[in-house]
Write a protein that holds these residues in place. Structure first.
Motif, PDB file in Angstrom:
ATOM      1  N   LYS A 175     -61.408  -7.558 -30.822  1.00  0.00           N
ATOM      2  CA  LYS A 175     -62.290  -8.708 -30.791  1.00  0.00           C
ATOM      3  C   LYS A 175     -63.549  -8.321 -31.560  1.00  0.00           C
ATOM      4  O   LYS A 175     -64.066  -7.221 -31.412  1.00  0.00           O
ATOM      5  CB  LYS A 175     -62.640  -9.039 -29.343  1.00  0.00           C
ATOM      6  CG  LYS A 175     -63.311 -10.369 -29.184  1.00  0.00           C
ATOM      7  CD  LYS A 175     -63.513 -10.663 -27.714  1.00  0.00           C
ATOM      8  CE  LYS A 175     -64.549 -11.745 -27.558  1.00  0.00           C
ATOM      9  NZ  LYS A 175     -64.981 -11.899 -26.183  1.00  0.00           N
ATOM     10  N   ARG A 176     -64.018  -9.240 -32.371  1.00  0.00           N
ATOM     11  CA  ARG A 176     -65.174  -8.930 -33.215  1.00  0.00           C
ATOM     12  C   ARG A 176     -66.423  -8.699 -32.368  1.00  0.00           C
ATOM     13  O   ARG A 176     -66.751  -9.504 -31.512  1.00  0.00           O
ATOM     14  CB  ARG A 176     -65.436 -10.080 -34.182  1.00  0.00           C
ATOM     15  CG  ARG A 176     -66.603  -9.794 -35.111  1.00  0.00           C
ATOM     16  CD  ARG A 176     -66.829 -10.957 -36.025  1.00  0.00           C
ATOM     17  NE  ARG A 176     -67.460 -12.058 -35.318  1.00  0.00           N
ATOM     18  CZ  ARG A 176     -67.689 -13.241 -35.861  1.00  0.00           C
ATOM     19  NH1 ARG A 176     -67.280 -13.492 -37.084  1.00  0.00           N
ATOM     20  NH2 ARG A 176     -68.287 -14.182 -35.181  1.00  0.00           N
ATOM     21  N   THR A 177     -67.077  -7.588 -32.571  1.00  0.00           N
ATOM     22  CA  THR A 177     -68.336  -7.358 -31.874  1.00  0.00           C
ATOM     23  C   THR A 177     -69.523  -7.422 -32.811  1.00  0.00           C
ATOM     24  O   THR A 177     -70.657  -7.484 -32.374  1.00  0.00           O
ATOM     25  CB  THR A 177     -68.329  -6.003 -31.153  1.00  0.00           C
ATOM     26  OG1 THR A 177     -67.986  -5.000 -32.101  1.00  0.00           O
ATOM     27  CG2 THR A 177     -67.338  -5.996 -30.029  1.00  0.00           C
ATOM     28  N   THR A 233     -70.670  -9.038 -36.901  1.00  0.00           N
ATOM     29  CA  THR A 233     -70.281  -9.652 -38.162  1.00  0.00           C
ATOM     30  C   THR A 233     -70.790  -8.760 -39.271  1.00  0.00           C
ATOM     31  O   THR A 233     -71.684  -7.940 -39.073  1.00  0.00           O
ATOM     32  CB  THR A 233     -70.908 -11.042 -38.336  1.00  0.00           C
ATOM     33  OG1 THR A 233     -72.311 -10.887 -38.534  1.00  0.00           O
ATOM     34  CG2 THR A 233     -70.664 -11.912 -37.118  1.00  0.00           C
ATOM     35  N   CYS A 234     -70.212  -8.940 -40.448  1.00  0.00           N
ATOM     36  CA  CYS A 234     -70.644  -8.109 -41.574  1.00  0.00           C
ATOM     37  C   CYS A 234     -72.138  -8.285 -41.816  1.00  0.00           C
ATOM     38  O   CYS A 234     -72.844  -7.320 -42.085  1.00  0.00           O
ATOM     39  CB  CYS A 234     -69.850  -8.487 -42.831  1.00  0.00           C
ATOM     40  SG  CYS A 234     -68.112  -8.000 -42.729  1.00  0.00           S
ATOM     41  N   ARG A 293     -67.534  -2.648 -34.827  1.00  0.00           N
ATOM     42  CA  ARG A 293     -66.178  -3.189 -34.918  1.00  0.00           C
ATOM     43  C   ARG A 293     -66.271  -4.524 -35.646  1.00  0.00           C
ATOM     44  O   ARG A 293     -67.133  -5.349 -35.337  1.00  0.00           O
ATOM     45  CB  ARG A 293     -65.656  -3.386 -33.505  1.00  0.00           C
ATOM     46  CG  ARG A 293     -64.180  -3.611 -33.443  1.00  0.00           C
ATOM     47  CD  ARG A 293     -63.764  -3.733 -32.016  1.00  0.00           C
ATOM     48  NE  ARG A 293     -63.794  -2.462 -31.309  1.00  0.00           N
ATOM     49  CZ  ARG A 293     -64.003  -2.345 -30.004  1.00  0.00           C
ATOM     50  NH1 ARG A 293     -64.247  -3.407 -29.268  1.00  0.00           N
ATOM     51  NH2 ARG A 293     -63.991  -1.170 -29.440  1.00  0.00           N
ATOM     52  N   LEU A 294     -65.417  -4.690 -36.616  1.00  0.00           N
ATOM     53  CA  LEU A 294     -65.494  -5.866 -37.486  1.00  0.00           C
ATOM     54  C   LEU A 294     -64.114  -6.446 -37.726  1.00  0.00           C
ATOM     55  O   LEU A 294     -63.126  -5.707 -37.746  1.00  0.00           O
ATOM     56  CB  LEU A 294     -66.042  -5.476 -38.866  1.00  0.00           C
ATOM     57  CG  LEU A 294     -67.419  -4.834 -38.936  1.00  0.00           C
ATOM     58  CD1 LEU A 294     -67.589  -4.157 -40.275  1.00  0.00           C
ATOM     59  CD2 LEU A 294     -68.476  -5.895 -38.726  1.00  0.00           C
ATOM     60  N   VAL A 295     -64.029  -7.746 -37.921  1.00  0.00           N
ATOM     61  CA  VAL A 295     -62.804  -8.351 -38.454  1.00  0.00           C
ATOM     62  C   VAL A 295     -63.202  -9.231 -39.633  1.00  0.00           C
ATOM     63  O   VAL A 295     -64.312  -9.752 -39.677  1.00  0.00           O
ATOM     64  CB  VAL A 295     -62.049  -9.193 -37.406  1.00  0.00           C
ATOM     65  CG1 VAL A 295     -61.506  -8.325 -36.301  1.00  0.00           C
ATOM     66  CG2 VAL A 295     -62.949 -10.284 -36.839  1.00  0.00           C
ATOM     67  N   ASP A 297     -66.920 -11.469 -44.163  1.00  0.00           N
ATOM     68  CA  ASP A 297     -66.750 -12.685 -43.369  1.00  0.00           C
ATOM     69  C   ASP A 297     -67.831 -13.642 -43.855  1.00  0.00           C
ATOM     70  O   ASP A 297     -68.492 -13.352 -44.839  1.00  0.00           O
ATOM     71  CB  ASP A 297     -66.832 -12.410 -41.860  1.00  0.00           C
ATOM     72  CG  ASP A 297     -68.164 -11.820 -41.445  1.00  0.00           C
ATOM     73  OD1 ASP A 297     -69.140 -11.947 -42.206  1.00  0.00           O
ATOM     74  OD2 ASP A 297     -68.239 -11.225 -40.356  1.00  0.00           O
ATOM     75  N   GLY A 341     -58.997  -5.510 -39.411  1.00  0.00           N
ATOM     76  CA  GLY A 341     -59.994  -5.174 -38.415  1.00  0.00           C
ATOM     77  C   GLY A 341     -60.335  -3.701 -38.571  1.00  0.00           C
ATOM     78  O   GLY A 341     -59.456  -2.883 -38.847  1.00  0.00           O
ATOM     79  N   GLU A 380     -62.740  -0.339 -36.970  1.00  0.00           N
ATOM     80  CA  GLU A 380     -63.725   0.250 -36.077  1.00  0.00           C
ATOM     81  C   GLU A 380     -64.196   1.537 -36.733  1.00  0.00           C
ATOM     82  O   GLU A 380     -63.417   2.257 -37.341  1.00  0.00           O
ATOM     83  CB  GLU A 380     -63.110   0.560 -34.721  1.00  0.00           C
ATOM     84  CG  GLU A 380     -64.125   1.057 -33.713  1.00  0.00           C
ATOM     85  CD  GLU A 380     -63.487   1.266 -32.344  1.00  0.00           C
ATOM     86  OE1 GLU A 380     -63.376   0.293 -31.594  1.00  0.00           O
ATOM     87  OE2 GLU A 380     -63.104   2.418 -32.061  1.00  0.00           O
TER      88      GLU A 380
END
Length: 601
Positions: free
Chosen positions: A9-11, A13-14, A27-29, A48, A77, A79
């Motif tokens: 789960k995204r914690t 954002t870029c 942690r990024l998606v 993103d 994703g 980490e």
RNA sequence: GGGGCGGUAGUUGAGUUGGUUACAACAACGGCCUGUCACGCCGUAGGUCACGGGUUCGAGUCCCGUCCGCCUCGCCA
């Protein structure tokens, strides 16, 4: 999916990472924008909608083999630990601002090679952009327009709700009404042979809300008109629709001004002076030739008809033989260099497009009018022109001699064309002077159609005439009846318009009659409105803004298509879904519809 | 309904008065490279020149028609 995404789960954002400390685990998606395999290590630029971040995978890492397969537009994703920020001492990072050393990397989805590059330029063929609209929308140049659109509607809702407006809905399946644009029709299955119409606007329903006692209404409403498309016209579009009871035009105008000022302040950081300018329709047509004037520059139109009332110059004399004949002129400053070719072909074509036969011209040289039509004018006429138009040395005078509506419109369009070509008017507004806002008030109530030999409502048939024009209306002098109607014009484009409505049943019946809508037809088409008016309607009025145009102007977009997520083409098709499409015969049978193609007729 | 511009590789474009095997950049694919950031270098693959006719010894190029996209007049109370 949740299992697949487990732990991802995204914690952040870029974009969030900009202020993040080195050493912090993040942690990024998002999507892969770029990647570079340098053998010993690997860079992945991840994106993103909030920003971009650079991911580092070392050759020694167990992730390396997996990461080296990654390609553009894959969904991943990551980490890892932030290992450097922005322009640190060694200046190695410039773009990503943040570099993350990956400790875990998941591929959520692979992607085909995109049909066009997902970068910050809307540069591919529009056919392909529209077919793959979901990819086009990933591009920041389009993405930010859609975000601005949401930002604007959020502000609108806030301002209106602070003024106790209620967000009230109106039906989409309605009744086709005469007048106005062509309706989109929806066949009824339950009522064979009958049709609903999609709303061209919620006009009558919002008036009925007033009669129902909801004295402040607004709605962000989708509207439909089955007419040919343009750069600034889509078959379905969105209106900010408002209506209030017990008001004068100034009441609704004040709220609109507050709304527009708040939008400009919060979206563009531009503060606008209030109250906005006001100009009557007559004055606008006289000074600018059009009902949506761009007031950011001068070069206004002049009426030189009287100078040429008894002229020997055949071209002008012929135009004045017509009862509606007039001659209008603009004085183009010397800074605008116009060659004979520019005037006669390029600008002349603009005039011809709007019905004029062409542009007449002359130039001011050594203190006298010379060239063009000058040698066919008398000394008196030339002196009068110089006196009235005050041409600059080296400047140009441009004339259109024609019927009133053609002369004004054609020259008004030429005026705007000159301004655009010479960059007098910026497309992107960055400061107060870039914003030309004005109310245009007191529109004529009726408009004569030679073609149909009848009067039409210039605004719509529910607009109230000015009470001062009631005697003219009663006398049948419809050309001299003005309406309590007002448009808000931004940089030469109509942002919105509204009016005080008719709240008296007798007035409404008389307006219908003036439009050639007899009692029987009025009863058949608008019985609900006439009934409602008979039960005590409060004085009311309102306004509707074109949201799409508003976003287009504020974002500086080139087209309405660039502010609508899923727009239609010029021929009203959707290249992505291929709507409109065929339907099964069974569906048609249920609707009692049989299609006959033209060649079968 | 009318007028204008356009359609060539996945994308963006070039392609001369009609003339050999249709060209470039980017993207893709393979290889090399430990600090790129429009990375670089080497290589490979990729085409019904929108579609259908016609003229010609020969058509991406000229002509006609059709389709599609864009701009526009009419239209859009």
């Amino acid at each position: 999916m949740s299992e697949f995404l487990n732990g991802f789960k995204r914690t952040h954002t870029c974009g969030d990472l900009r202020g993040t400390d080195v050493g912090k685990t993040v942690r990024l998606v998002g999507w892969v924008q770029d990647y570079r395999n340098l053998g010993g290590f690997l860079f992945i630029v991840m994106r993103d909608r909030y920003g971009i971040t650079q991911i580092h995978v070392d050759a020694g890492s167990p992730l390396f083999e997996q990461a080296s397969k990654i390609r553009a537009e894959w969904v991943i994703g990551v980490e890892g630990k932030v290992i450097s920020r922005g322009k640190d001492a060694n200046q190695k990072l410039a773009t990503g601002e943040i570099e993350v050393d990956a400790t875990e990397l998941r591929i959520f989805n692979r992607a085909e090679t995109a049909p066009f590059a997902i970068h910050d330029r809307c540069d591919a063929d529009e056919k392909i952009r529209l077919k793959y609209r979901y990819l086009d929308l990933r591009r920041p140049c389009l993405n930010r327009n859609i975000i601005m659109r949401s930002q604007i509607t959020r502000i609108i809702r806030r301002v209106l709700e602070d003024h106790n407006f209620l967000d009230l809905e109106t039906p989409v399946l309605g009744k086709s009404t005469p007048e106005g644009a062509r309706d989109y029709l929806v066949p009824s299955r339950v009522q064979p042979g009958k049709f609903y119409a999609l709303p061209q606007s919620p006009q009558l329903f919002k008036q009925l809300y007033m009669i129902s006692g909801f004295d402040r209404y607004y709605q962000i409403a989708r509207c439909f008109r089955d007419e040919d498309l343009r750069l600034d016209r889509q078959p379905e579009f969105t209106q900010i629709d408002m209506e209030m009871s017990f008001i004068e035009p100034e009441d609704i105008q004040n709220i609109c001004e507050e709304m527009i000022c708040t939008i400009f302040h919060e979206v563009l950081n531009i503060d606008l002076p209030r109250p906005f300018k006001r100009i009557s329709w007559d004055e606008s047509m006289d000074r600018f030739g059009v009902d949506a004037p761009d007031i950011r520059f001068g070069m206004e139109l002049n009426n030189v008809t009287e100078i040429f009332r008894n002229t020997e110059f055949k071209l002008f004399a012929a135009a004045l033989e017509n009862k509606q004949g007039t001659i209008r002129a603009i004085s183009v400053p010397a800074s605008v260099k116009l060659s004979r070719k520019d005037i006669e072909q390029s600008l002349g074509d603009v005039a011809k497009t709007y019905g004029a036969k062409g542009l007449a011209w002359t130039k001011m040289t050594n203190g006298a009018l010379d060239a063009g039509i000058a040698k066919q004018l008398s000394d008196t006429e030339k002196a009068a022109l110089i006196d009235m138009l005050k041409p600059e040395e080296g400047g140009t005078l441009l004339f259109v001699a024609d019927k009133l509506n053609i002369a004004r419109n054609a020259l008004g369009r030429v005026r705007k064309e000159i301004a655009v070509r010479n960059n007098w008017v910026p497309k992107v507004m960055t400061k107060t002077e870039d914003v030309g806002l004005t109310w245009v008030t007191d529109f004529p109530m009726f408009e004569w159609s030679d073609e149909d030999n009848r009067w039409y409502a210039m605004h719509h048939p529910f607009t109230s005439p000015r009470s001062s024009d009631w005697p003219a209306f009663e006398a049948g002098d419809l050309g001299n009846v003005y309406a309590q109607a007002y448009d808000l014009v931004l940089n030469g484009i109509e942002l919105g318009g509204g009016s005080i409505r008719i709240h008296n049943i007798d007035v409404q019946k008389k307006v219908f009659a003036a439009l050639g809508i007899g009692d029987a037809e009025a009863r058949a088409k608008f019985s609900f409105l006439l009934d409602a008016l008979s039960f005590g309607a409060p004085p009311h009025g309102g306004l509707a803004f074109g949201l799409d145009r508003m976003v287009m102007l504020l974002s500086g977009a080139d087209s309405l298509r660039d502010v609508i997520a899923f727009p239609k083409t010029n021929k009203a098709t959707d290249l992505m879904t291929e709507a409109p499409g065929d339907v099964d015969d069974k569906q048609l049978d249920e609707l009692y519809i049989k299609t006959v193609m033209p060649e079968e007729q």
